[in-house]
Design a protein around this motif. Structure first.
Motif, PDB file in Angstrom:
ATOM      1  N   ARG A   6      14.493  -5.842   3.308  1.00  0.00           N
ATOM      2  CA  ARG A   6      13.223  -6.570   3.447  1.00  0.00           C
ATOM      3  C   ARG A   6      12.346  -5.918   4.515  1.00  0.00           C
ATOM      4  NH1 ARG A   6      13.587 -12.876   3.421  1.00  0.00           N
ATOM      5  NH2 ARG A   6      11.559 -12.569   2.456  1.00  0.00           N
ATOM      6  N   ILE A   7      12.945  -5.555   5.636  1.00  0.00           N
ATOM      7  CA  ILE A   7      12.187  -4.907   6.714  1.00  0.00           C
ATOM      8  C   ILE A   7      11.636  -3.568   6.228  1.00  0.00           C
ATOM      9  CG2 ILE A   7      12.395  -3.821   8.991  1.00  0.00           C
ATOM     10  CD1 ILE A   7      14.483  -6.066   9.619  1.00  0.00           C
ATOM     11  N   ILE A   8      12.483  -2.781   5.583  1.00  0.00           N
ATOM     12  CA  ILE A   8      12.050  -1.476   5.071  1.00  0.00           C
ATOM     13  C   ILE A   8      10.925  -1.650   4.060  1.00  0.00           C
ATOM     14  CG2 ILE A   8      12.771   0.537   3.694  1.00  0.00           C
ATOM     15  CD1 ILE A   8      13.763   0.575   6.588  1.00  0.00           C
ATOM     16  N   SER A   9      11.043  -2.642   3.168  1.00  0.00           N
ATOM     17  CA  SER A   9      10.016  -2.821   2.145  1.00  0.00           C
ATOM     18  C   SER A   9       8.678  -3.211   2.768  1.00  0.00           C
ATOM     19  CB  SER A   9      10.449  -3.847   1.087  1.00  0.00           C
ATOM     20  OG  SER A   9      10.491  -5.140   1.599  1.00  0.00           O
ATOM     21  N   TYR A  10       8.709  -4.065   3.791  1.00  0.00           N
ATOM     22  CA  TYR A  10       7.463  -4.423   4.466  1.00  0.00           C
ATOM     23  C   TYR A  10       6.860  -3.219   5.182  1.00  0.00           C
ATOM     24  CZ  TYR A  10       7.268  -9.427   3.660  1.00  0.00           C
ATOM     25  OH  TYR A  10       7.131 -10.657   3.070  1.00  0.00           O
ATOM     26  N   LEU A  11       7.678  -2.472   5.895  1.00  0.00           N
ATOM     27  CA  LEU A  11       7.166  -1.294   6.595  1.00  0.00           C
ATOM     28  C   LEU A  11       6.614  -0.257   5.620  1.00  0.00           C
ATOM     29  CD1 LEU A  11       9.883  -0.856   9.369  1.00  0.00           C
ATOM     30  CD2 LEU A  11       7.547  -1.724   9.634  1.00  0.00           C
ATOM     31  N   GLU A  12       7.301  -0.069   4.503  1.00  0.00           N
ATOM     32  CA  GLU A  12       6.840   0.880   3.487  1.00  0.00           C
ATOM     33  C   GLU A  12       5.511   0.422   2.903  1.00  0.00           C
ATOM     34  OE1 GLU A  12       6.261   3.058  -0.141  1.00  0.00           O
ATOM     35  OE2 GLU A  12       6.542   0.912  -0.044  1.00  0.00           O
ATOM     36  N   GLY A  13       5.405  -0.864   2.623  1.00  0.00           N
ATOM     37  CA  GLY A  13       4.163  -1.404   2.079  1.00  0.00           C
ATOM     38  C   GLY A  13       3.001  -1.277   3.054  1.00  0.00           C
ATOM     39  N   ILE A  14       3.260  -1.566   4.318  1.00  0.00           N
ATOM     40  CA  ILE A  14       2.209  -1.454   5.337  1.00  0.00           C
ATOM     41  C   ILE A  14       1.784  -0.005   5.498  1.00  0.00           C
ATOM     42  CG2 ILE A  14       1.757  -1.663   7.821  1.00  0.00           C
ATOM     43  CD1 ILE A  14       3.561  -4.225   7.697  1.00  0.00           C
ATOM     44  N   SER A  15       2.743   0.910   5.531  1.00  0.00           N
ATOM     45  CA  SER A  15       2.390   2.329   5.699  1.00  0.00           C
ATOM     46  C   SER A  15       1.574   2.831   4.506  1.00  0.00           C
ATOM     47  CB  SER A  15       3.636   3.188   5.901  1.00  0.00           C
ATOM     48  OG  SER A  15       4.412   3.263   4.724  1.00  0.00           O
ATOM     49  N   TYR A  16       1.905   2.357   3.295  1.00  0.00           N
ATOM     50  CA  TYR A  16       1.154   2.754   2.103  1.00  0.00           C
ATOM     51  C   TYR A  16      -0.284   2.239   2.173  1.00  0.00           C
ATOM     52  CZ  TYR A  16       0.377   3.682  -2.890  1.00  0.00           C
ATOM     53  OH  TYR A  16      -0.100   4.147  -4.094  1.00  0.00           O
ATOM     54  N   LEU A  17      -0.456   1.003   2.598  1.00  0.00           N
ATOM     55  CA  LEU A  17      -1.806   0.445   2.721  1.00  0.00           C
ATOM     56  C   LEU A  17      -2.598   1.154   3.817  1.00  0.00           C
ATOM     57  CD1 LEU A  17      -1.039  -3.350   2.288  1.00  0.00           C
ATOM     58  CD2 LEU A  17      -1.997  -1.764   0.598  1.00  0.00           C
ATOM     59  N   LEU A  18      -1.926   1.518   4.902  1.00  0.00           N
ATOM     60  CA  LEU A  18      -2.607   2.284   5.951  1.00  0.00           C
ATOM     61  C   LEU A  18      -3.103   3.622   5.425  1.00  0.00           C
ATOM     62  CD1 LEU A  18      -0.404   1.640   9.114  1.00  0.00           C
ATOM     63  CD2 LEU A  18      -2.777   0.954   8.759  1.00  0.00           C
ATOM     64  N   ILE A  19      -2.280   4.273   4.617  1.00  0.00           N
ATOM     65  CA  ILE A  19      -2.699   5.547   4.043  1.00  0.00           C
ATOM     66  C   ILE A  19      -3.907   5.346   3.139  1.00  0.00           C
ATOM     67  CG2 ILE A  19      -2.054   7.330   2.355  1.00  0.00           C
ATOM     68  CD1 ILE A  19       0.736   7.277   3.580  1.00  0.00           C
ATOM     69  N   LEU A  20      -3.822   4.372   2.243  1.00  0.00           N
ATOM     70  CA  LEU A  20      -4.895   4.169   1.267  1.00  0.00           C
ATOM     71  C   LEU A  20      -6.211   3.731   1.896  1.00  0.00           C
ATOM     72  CD1 LEU A  20      -3.015   2.380  -1.650  1.00  0.00           C
ATOM     73  CD2 LEU A  20      -3.813   4.748  -1.571  1.00  0.00           C
ATOM     74  N   PHE A  21      -6.137   2.809   2.845  1.00  0.00           N
ATOM     75  CA  PHE A  21      -7.363   2.181   3.332  1.00  0.00           C
ATOM     76  C   PHE A  21      -7.809   2.590   4.729  1.00  0.00           C
ATOM     77  CE2 PHE A  21      -5.573  -0.859   0.195  1.00  0.00           C
ATOM     78  CZ  PHE A  21      -6.573  -0.709  -0.761  1.00  0.00           C
ATOM     79  N   VAL A  22      -6.989   3.350   5.433  1.00  0.00           N
ATOM     80  CA  VAL A  22      -7.381   3.772   6.778  1.00  0.00           C
ATOM     81  C   VAL A  22      -7.373   5.290   6.896  1.00  0.00           C
ATOM     82  CG1 VAL A  22      -6.856   3.650   9.242  1.00  0.00           C
ATOM     83  CG2 VAL A  22      -6.537   1.628   7.813  1.00  0.00           C
ATOM     84  N   THR A  23      -6.212   5.909   6.710  1.00  0.00           N
ATOM     85  CA  THR A  23      -6.129   7.342   7.013  1.00  0.00           C
ATOM     86  C   THR A  23      -6.798   8.230   5.969  1.00  0.00           C
ATOM     87  OG1 THR A  23      -3.941   7.667   6.010  1.00  0.00           O
ATOM     88  CG2 THR A  23      -4.007   6.988   8.319  1.00  0.00           C
ATOM     89  N   MET A  24      -6.766   7.842   4.696  1.00  0.00           N
ATOM     90  CA  MET A  24      -7.460   8.664   3.693  1.00  0.00           C
ATOM     91  C   MET A  24      -8.976   8.632   3.884  1.00  0.00           C
ATOM     92  SD  MET A  24      -5.262  10.303   1.994  1.00  0.00           S
ATOM     93  CE  MET A  24      -5.528  10.716   0.303  1.00  0.00           C
ATOM     94  N   PRO A  25      -9.576   7.467   4.124  1.00  0.00           N
ATOM     95  CA  PRO A  25     -11.011   7.491   4.440  1.00  0.00           C
ATOM     96  C   PRO A  25     -11.320   8.300   5.705  1.00  0.00           C
ATOM     97  CG  PRO A  25     -10.365   5.283   3.797  1.00  0.00           C
ATOM     98  CD  PRO A  25      -9.103   6.090   3.916  1.00  0.00           C
ATOM     99  N   LEU A  26     -10.458   8.187   6.716  1.00  0.00           N
ATOM    100  CA  LEU A  26     -10.680   8.990   7.916  1.00  0.00           C
ATOM    101  C   LEU A  26     -10.629  10.478   7.599  1.00  0.00           C
ATOM    102  CD1 LEU A  26      -8.573   7.112  10.633  1.00  0.00           C
ATOM    103  CD2 LEU A  26     -11.055   7.378  10.572  1.00  0.00           C
ATOM    104  N   LYS A  27      -9.684  10.847   6.755  1.00  0.00           N
ATOM    105  CA  LYS A  27      -9.510  12.266   6.419  1.00  0.00           C
ATOM    106  C   LYS A  27     -10.713  12.807   5.641  1.00  0.00           C
ATOM    107  CE  LYS A  27      -6.397  15.399   3.980  1.00  0.00           C
ATOM    108  NZ  LYS A  27      -5.126  15.514   3.262  1.00  0.00           N
ATOM    109  N   TYR A  28     -11.150  12.089   4.629  1.00  0.00           N
ATOM    110  CA  TYR A  28     -12.170  12.631   3.745  1.00  0.00           C
ATOM    111  C   TYR A  28     -13.606  12.266   4.124  1.00  0.00           C
ATOM    112  CZ  TYR A  28      -8.358  14.168   0.864  1.00  0.00           C
ATOM    113  OH  TYR A  28      -7.228  14.800   0.423  1.00  0.00           O
ATOM    114  N   MET A  29     -13.792  11.150   4.794  1.00  0.00           N
ATOM    115  CA  MET A  29     -15.158  10.763   5.162  1.00  0.00           C
ATOM    116  C   MET A  29     -15.532  11.219   6.566  1.00  0.00           C
ATOM    117  SD  MET A  29     -15.019   7.041   3.264  1.00  0.00           S
ATOM    118  CE  MET A  29     -16.245   6.273   4.235  1.00  0.00           C
TER     119      MET A  29
END
Length: 95
Positions: A6-29
């Protein structure tokens, strides 16, 4: 094993959302690839651990192959790991 998954799944989900909505926009925009590299590395590690734990939890939860496939698929769908936790792991009794 299930509380760890459960802990791993939450951390994995949070890291995926961070990539999609935070770090990818930072990278490309904003031409700032560094956060994406750091979070991306952490996400890759968590993704692999998620896959391993899914296979380890399968016999404990008595999942069939279809359920395992859904649990694995949830790791690549945004918000999927959170849904998976609620649907397939449910409440776990505390020791």
């Amino acid at each position: 094993m299930i509380p760890s998954f459960r802990i791993i799944s939450y951390l994995e989900g949070i890291s995926y959302l961070l990539i999609l909505f935070v770090t990818m926009p930072l990278k490309y925009m904003f031409d700032s690839p560094e956060p994406n590299q750091v979070i991306g590395m952490a996400h890759g590690f968590l993704f692999l651990i998620y896959i391993v734990f899914a296979f380890l939890v399968k016999p404990e939860k008595q999942w069939n192959n279809k359920t395992l496939a859904i649990v694995l698929l949830c790791s690549i769908i945004p918000f999927g790991t959170f849904w998976m936790d609620k649907k397939y792991l449910g409440k776990v009794a505390k020791a």
